[in-house]
Motif scaffolding. Sequence first.
Motif, mmCIF file in Angstrom:
data_model
loop_
_atom_site.group_PDB
_atom_site.id
_atom_site.type_symbol
_atom_site.label_atom_id
_atom_site.label_comp_id
_atom_site.label_asym_id
_atom_site.label_seq_id
_atom_site.Cartn_x
_atom_site.Cartn_y
_atom_site.Cartn_z
ATOM 1 N N LEU A 425 4.579 67.487 12.802
ATOM 2 C CA LEU A 425 5.411 68.543 12.842
ATOM 3 C C LEU A 425 6.873 68.458 13.978
ATOM 4 N N GLU A 426 6.285 67.746 14.924
ATOM 5 C CA GLU A 426 7.355 67.639 16.034
ATOM 6 C C GLU A 426 8.485 66.925 15.469
ATOM 7 N N ARG A 427 8.286 65.873 14.550
ATOM 8 C CA ARG A 427 9.223 65.091 14.106
ATOM 9 C C ARG A 427 9.910 65.450 12.716
ATOM 10 N N LEU A 428 9.485 66.583 12.181
ATOM 11 C CA LEU A 428 9.769 66.918 10.966
ATOM 12 C C LEU A 428 11.492 66.989 10.771
ATOM 13 N N PRO A 429 12.121 67.630 11.671
ATOM 14 C CA PRO A 429 13.879 67.519 11.447
ATOM 15 C C PRO A 429 14.368 65.941 11.598
ATOM 16 N N ALA A 430 13.805 65.362 12.441
ATOM 17 C CA ALA A 430 14.325 63.986 12.513
ATOM 18 C C ALA A 430 14.266 63.199 11.277
ATOM 19 N N LEU A 431 12.795 63.204 10.817
ATOM 20 C CA LEU A 431 12.481 62.124 9.854
ATOM 21 C C LEU A 431 13.188 62.947 8.381
ATOM 22 N N ALA A 432 13.215 64.107 8.183
ATOM 23 C CA ALA A 432 13.980 64.633 7.062
ATOM 24 C C ALA A 432 15.376 64.219 6.901
ATOM 25 N N ASP A 433 15.993 64.136 8.250
ATOM 26 C CA ASP A 433 17.424 63.808 8.323
ATOM 27 C C ASP A 433 17.497 62.566 8.070
ATOM 28 N N ALA A 434 16.682 61.565 8.718
ATOM 29 C CA ALA A 434 16.676 60.116 8.414
ATOM 30 C C ALA A 434 16.654 59.633 7.038
ATOM 31 N N HIS A 435 15.956 60.449 6.293
ATOM 32 C CA HIS A 435 15.526 60.318 4.887
ATOM 33 C C HIS A 435 16.431 60.944 4.051
ATOM 34 N N GLY A 436 17.212 61.711 4.556
ATOM 35 C CA GLY A 436 18.360 62.257 3.367
ATOM 36 C C GLY A 436 17.504 63.273 2.542
ATOM 37 N N ILE A 437 16.308 64.009 3.038
ATOM 38 C CA ILE A 437 15.915 64.904 2.084
ATOM 39 C C ILE A 437 16.815 66.210 1.790
ATOM 40 N N ARG A 438 16.974 66.451 0.527
ATOM 41 C CA ARG A 438 17.756 67.472 -0.146
ATOM 42 C C ARG A 438 16.968 68.624 -0.613
ATOM 43 N N ALA A 439 17.327 69.642 -0.830
ATOM 44 C CA ALA A 439 16.976 70.754 -1.834
ATOM 45 C C ALA A 439 17.126 70.278 -3.210
ATOM 46 N N PRO A 440 16.029 70.821 -4.220
ATOM 47 C CA PRO A 440 14.816 71.467 -3.917
ATOM 48 C C PRO A 440 13.943 70.835 -3.103
ATOM 49 N N ALA A 441 13.217 71.520 -2.322
ATOM 50 C CA ALA A 441 12.120 70.572 -1.594
ATOM 51 C C ALA A 441 11.013 71.705 -0.891
ATOM 52 N N LEU A 442 9.809 71.471 -1.081
ATOM 53 C CA LEU A 442 8.847 72.391 -0.557
ATOM 54 C C LEU A 442 8.155 71.700 0.749
ATOM 55 N N LEU A 443 8.025 72.505 1.726
ATOM 56 C CA LEU A 443 7.166 72.163 2.869
ATOM 57 C C LEU A 443 5.776 72.479 2.990
ATOM 58 N N ILE A 444 4.903 71.720 3.376
ATOM 59 C CA ILE A 444 3.645 72.102 3.515
ATOM 60 C C ILE A 444 3.374 71.718 4.987
ATOM 61 N N VAL A 445 2.860 72.529 5.716
ATOM 62 C CA VAL A 445 2.147 72.315 6.994
ATOM 63 C C VAL A 445 0.898 72.660 7.299
ATOM 64 N N GLY A 446 0.300 71.806 7.812
ATOM 65 C CA GLY A 446 -1.229 72.164 7.924
ATOM 66 C C GLY A 446 -2.346 70.733 7.777
#
Length: 471
Positions: A425-446
């Motif tokens: 979870l702590e690396r979520l924003p950085a990894l998403a930005d590095a891979h260029g994740i775009r909508a539509p996307a669903l986030l699952i945490v757990g």
Amino acid sequence: MKLFPLFTDLHDRLVLVVGGGAVAERKAQALLEAGARVRVGAPELTSALAGLRNQGRVEHLAGRFEPAWLDGAWLAVAATGDREVNAAVSEAARARRLFCNVVDDPELSSFQVPSIVDRSPLIVAISSSGVAPVLARRLRERIESLFDHSLGPLAALAARYRARIRAAHPDLGARRRFYDWLMDGPVAALLRQQRPAQAETALDQALARPEPAPEGSVALVGAGPGDPGLLTLKALRALNEADIILHDRLVSDEVLALARRDAERVSVGKRPGEDHNATQARIHALLIEHARAGRRVVRLKGGDAFIFGRGGEELQALREAGVRYEVVPGVTAALACAAYAGVPLTHREHAQSVSLVTAHCRDDDNDLDWPALARAKQTLAFYMGVSQLELLSARLIAHGRSPRTPFALIENGSRPGQRVLSGPLERLPALADAHGIRAPALLIVGEVAALAPDLHWYGQMLEGAPQPAAA
């Protein structure tokens, strides 16, 4: 046309089935359902056929086939698995001018038993002339999906009222219009809703009028996350009955391609500069306008209309306007995206509950119960969260969720371009930005999200940040 199709009335008529195995059992059962008197000839019977014999429902002739077994029969079916015996049955039937079906042997058969879609009294039969029974079965499966089970009661109701309909509408054109109304209007809808008494009342009332005015309706249909294979059978039927389809921007082209070819398609997504409330008010107005014009309207929404789809607001508007409606649920994104990413939303070792959460929140938004969402041993599914990843991860960690909690971020879930990103979870924003994740996307945490790298089966799996290019 190689075969002439017939629908045969076998009620209380004798049919000979030669054979006592599983195939003969299936044929005898089908003939009994059609009301035939069944004679089974075979040395031995399956337990089910023996049970039918013991109940007096079939007559049993023990031994090897003899032509006299055909005495009094209207049809014959040879299902022995022994071609010599089957050929003898076929020849004896031919000599008596009886039609004979030899299972899986079109050369010896004078008639074929088709694949059947049964909506009695409505029957649809599909035949490949005996040369490709698997193809006939596959076509039957497709046709099954198009015909609601309420069509049988509708046909029976129309048959009971046939004389009254002819009397009320002696003109052929008017009668055809009435039958169109009967098949497409409130009577059919009430039967689909398992309300037969109200359906008959609606038909009685309609016959008291000279000719019913066209009555429009709205079907609120969930389109699922994008894979057309996840569309429900009722959704497919609604798309094939629609005059106009008002669809969201994220409804896939593949789903829209399944709709009736001549249906009007209107995208009702948010316009540039238009706020969401104005968009919703415009959608309400269009739904009411087209329904009042007598059109069958499908409001097609991605996922499920009742999960972050504002479907309840649309029903309230339709009810207030007096517009008839029905709801067809869809597969919501959390279920589909998790399944296509190999992430079980619950797991007896990792998660005993699931929360579906909209991620449209502001920095000062206090509407969400963050301490409750931050508890371990649960799964969180965030919708519409790509632009809020930094806020979501920071809030969850600040309220006690471990920074090492696994996440799975699923882009274009169930579609050809699906990508799944996993990590802590702590690396979520950085990894998403590095891979260029775009909508539509669903986030699952757990904790269940940690299973994605091992259990994913569809699309591309991303893990960790991209490696820098070599110098």
